[in-house]
Design a protein around this motif. Structure first.
Motif, PDB file in Angstrom:
ATOM      1  N   LYS A  98       0.964  -1.325   0.131  1.00 18.13           N
ATOM      2  CA  LYS A  98       0.093  -0.004  -0.032  1.00 18.13           C
ATOM      3  C   LYS A  98       1.079   1.204   0.179  1.00 18.13           C
ATOM      4  CE  LYS A  98      -4.281  -1.784   0.532  1.00 18.13           C
ATOM      5  NZ  LYS A  98      -4.189  -3.009  -0.368  1.00 18.13           N
ATOM      6  N   VAL A  99       1.732   1.184   0.798  1.00 15.47           N
ATOM      7  CA  VAL A  99       2.590   2.574   0.979  1.00 15.47           C
ATOM      8  C   VAL A  99       3.468   2.488  -0.471  1.00 15.47           C
ATOM      9  CG1 VAL A  99       4.553   3.609   2.112  1.00 15.47           C
ATOM     10  CG2 VAL A  99       2.710   2.566   3.331  1.00 15.47           C
ATOM     11  N   LEU A 100       4.112   1.554  -0.908  1.00 13.85           N
ATOM     12  CA  LEU A 100       4.757   1.318  -2.094  1.00 13.85           C
ATOM     13  C   LEU A 100       4.042   1.769  -3.307  1.00 13.85           C
ATOM     14  CD1 LEU A 100       6.462  -2.166  -1.964  1.00 13.85           C
ATOM     15  CD2 LEU A 100       7.471  -0.144  -1.326  1.00 13.85           C
ATOM     16  N   GLU A 101       2.694   1.571  -3.294  1.00 16.46           N
ATOM     17  CA  GLU A 101       1.907   2.166  -4.057  1.00 16.46           C
ATOM     18  C   GLU A 101       1.640   3.894  -4.042  1.00 16.46           C
ATOM     19  OE1 GLU A 101      -1.558  -0.418  -4.161  1.00 16.46           O
ATOM     20  OE2 GLU A 101      -0.542  -1.896  -5.378  1.00 16.46           O
ATOM     21  N   THR A 102       1.422   4.046  -2.754  1.00 17.47           N
ATOM     22  CA  THR A 102       1.329   5.549  -2.342  1.00 17.47           C
ATOM     23  C   THR A 102       2.345   6.304  -2.882  1.00 17.47           C
ATOM     24  OG1 THR A 102      -0.280   4.873  -0.555  1.00 17.47           O
ATOM     25  CG2 THR A 102       0.697   7.116  -0.597  1.00 17.47           C
ATOM     26  N   TYR A 103       3.564   5.825  -2.574  1.00 15.18           N
ATOM     27  CA  TYR A 103       4.634   6.392  -3.044  1.00 15.18           C
ATOM     28  C   TYR A 103       5.126   6.322  -4.586  1.00 15.18           C
ATOM     29  CZ  TYR A 103       6.143   8.579   1.723  1.00 15.18           C
ATOM     30  OH  TYR A 103       6.135   9.253   2.628  1.00 15.18           O
ATOM     31  N   GLY A 104       4.508   5.596  -5.474  1.00 15.03           N
ATOM     32  CA  GLY A 104       4.458   5.434  -6.739  1.00 15.03           C
ATOM     33  C   GLY A 104       5.635   4.674  -7.209  1.00 15.03           C
ATOM     34  N   VAL A 105       6.204   3.678  -6.074  1.00 14.79           N
ATOM     35  CA  VAL A 105       7.437   2.908  -6.298  1.00 14.79           C
ATOM     36  C   VAL A 105       6.965   1.434  -6.899  1.00 14.79           C
ATOM     37  CG1 VAL A 105       8.748   4.501  -5.262  1.00 14.79           C
ATOM     38  CG2 VAL A 105       7.764   2.456  -4.145  1.00 14.79           C
ATOM     39  N   TRP A 106       5.891   1.268  -6.552  1.00 16.41           N
ATOM     40  CA  TRP A 106       5.572  -0.278  -7.226  1.00 16.41           C
ATOM     41  C   TRP A 106       5.001   0.000  -8.527  1.00 16.41           C
ATOM     42  CZ3 TRP A 106       6.364  -4.915  -5.723  1.00 16.41           C
ATOM     43  CH2 TRP A 106       5.438  -6.072  -5.799  1.00 16.41           C
ATOM     44  N   VAL A 107       5.967  -0.711  -9.415  1.00 17.77           N
ATOM     45  CA  VAL A 107       5.810  -0.498 -10.860  1.00 17.77           C
ATOM     46  C   VAL A 107       5.894  -1.494 -11.824  1.00 17.77           C
ATOM     47  CG1 VAL A 107       6.521   1.914 -10.468  1.00 17.77           C
ATOM     48  CG2 VAL A 107       7.962   0.105 -11.297  1.00 17.77           C
ATOM     49  N   GLU A 108       4.992  -1.453 -12.846  1.00 15.81           N
ATOM     50  CA  GLU A 108       5.480  -2.561 -14.075  1.00 15.81           C
ATOM     51  C   GLU A 108       7.096  -2.327 -14.326  1.00 15.81           C
ATOM     52  OE1 GLU A 108       2.601  -4.502 -16.982  1.00 15.81           O
ATOM     53  OE2 GLU A 108       4.079  -3.011 -18.005  1.00 15.81           O
ATOM     54  N   LYS A 109       7.722  -3.439 -14.227  1.00 13.07           N
ATOM     55  CA  LYS A 109       8.984  -3.497 -14.868  1.00 13.07           C
ATOM     56  C   LYS A 109       9.186  -4.692 -15.665  1.00 13.07           C
ATOM     57  CE  LYS A 109      12.076  -3.029 -11.097  1.00 13.07           C
ATOM     58  NZ  LYS A 109      12.724  -3.275  -9.727  1.00 13.07           N
ATOM     59  N   SER A 110      10.344  -4.818 -16.437  1.00 10.74           N
ATOM     60  CA  SER A 110      10.545  -5.826 -17.636  1.00 10.74           C
ATOM     61  C   SER A 110      11.842  -6.215 -17.473  1.00 10.74           C
ATOM     62  CB  SER A 110      10.244  -4.856 -18.949  1.00 10.74           C
ATOM     63  OG  SER A 110      10.484  -5.880 -20.022  1.00 10.74           O
ATOM     64  N   MET A 111      12.023  -7.527 -17.446  1.00  7.82           N
ATOM     65  CA  MET A 111      13.457  -8.282 -17.472  1.00  7.82           C
ATOM     66  C   MET A 111      13.320  -9.158 -18.621  1.00  7.82           C
ATOM     67  SD  MET A 111      15.711  -9.967 -14.601  1.00  7.82           S
ATOM     68  CE  MET A 111      15.904  -8.554 -13.621  1.00  7.82           C
ATOM     69  N   TYR A 112      14.063  -9.302 -19.505  1.00  6.80           N
ATOM     70  CA  TYR A 112      14.359 -10.356 -20.576  1.00  6.80           C
ATOM     71  C   TYR A 112      12.938 -10.480 -21.303  1.00  6.80           C
ATOM     72  CZ  TYR A 112      18.259 -11.259 -17.840  1.00  6.80           C
ATOM     73  OH  TYR A 112      19.542 -11.220 -17.204  1.00  6.80           O
TER      74      TYR A 112
END
Length: 155
Positions: A98-112
């Motif tokens: 919840k806090v990660l989302e509030t601070y905008g740091v829970w994001v879609e990432k891409s690897m390979y």
């Protein structure tokens, strides 16, 4: 979600901390806070970053700055990570993200070519009045702690 930016109020939170109990951001009002978000305990980049912050903890303490690391890992994972590497900084756990989302740091990432959700390594410097003084997104670990320390000294 972009999350808060420089000049805005740092969203308050209360989360489980290593060693038991909880940590509430608003209880640190009146002193500067470095709040850094990292993906996972005991991975190479996250360990290097935690060791860098721990190595400079005395410098942050000298200027009255609290340093808090946050990831979605459990309190138990944080405690093992902290003990294994003899870390001296506070770690808080946000398993619900919840806090990660509030601070905008829970994001879609891409690897390979595979897309997944994860923590974007980000650091917030919060002024004593609770306003965000500086934000570093997509942090590269080498030299980052020195940059944050310089900015904290300028507060």
């Amino acid at each position: 979600m972009a999350g808060p930016d420089k000049g805005s109020e740092a969203p308050d939170f209360e989360l489980p901390r290593d060693g038991g109990g909880t940590l509430r951001l608003s209880e640190l009002r009146g002193k500067p806070v470095v709040l850094y978000f990292y993906p996972k305990d005991d991975t190479s980049g996250c360990t290097a970053q935690a060791l860098d912050f721990s190595a400079r903890k005395a410098d942050f303490d000298e200027i009255g700055v609290a340093v808090i690391g946050m990831s979605p890992d459990s309190r138990k994972s944080h405690e093992k990570f902290k003990t294994k590497h003899e870390l001296s900084i506070d770690l808080v756990s946000d398993p619900d993200k919840k806090v990660l989302e509030t601070y905008g740091v829970w994001v879609e990432k891409s690897m390979y070519g595979r897309k997944y959700m994860g923590v974007e390594r980000t650091t917030f410097l919060i002024a004593p009045d609770g306003q965000i003084a500086e934000v570093w997104r997509k942090v590269k670990v080498p030299g980052h702690v020195e940059t944050v320390l310089e900015a904290a000294r300028a507060l």
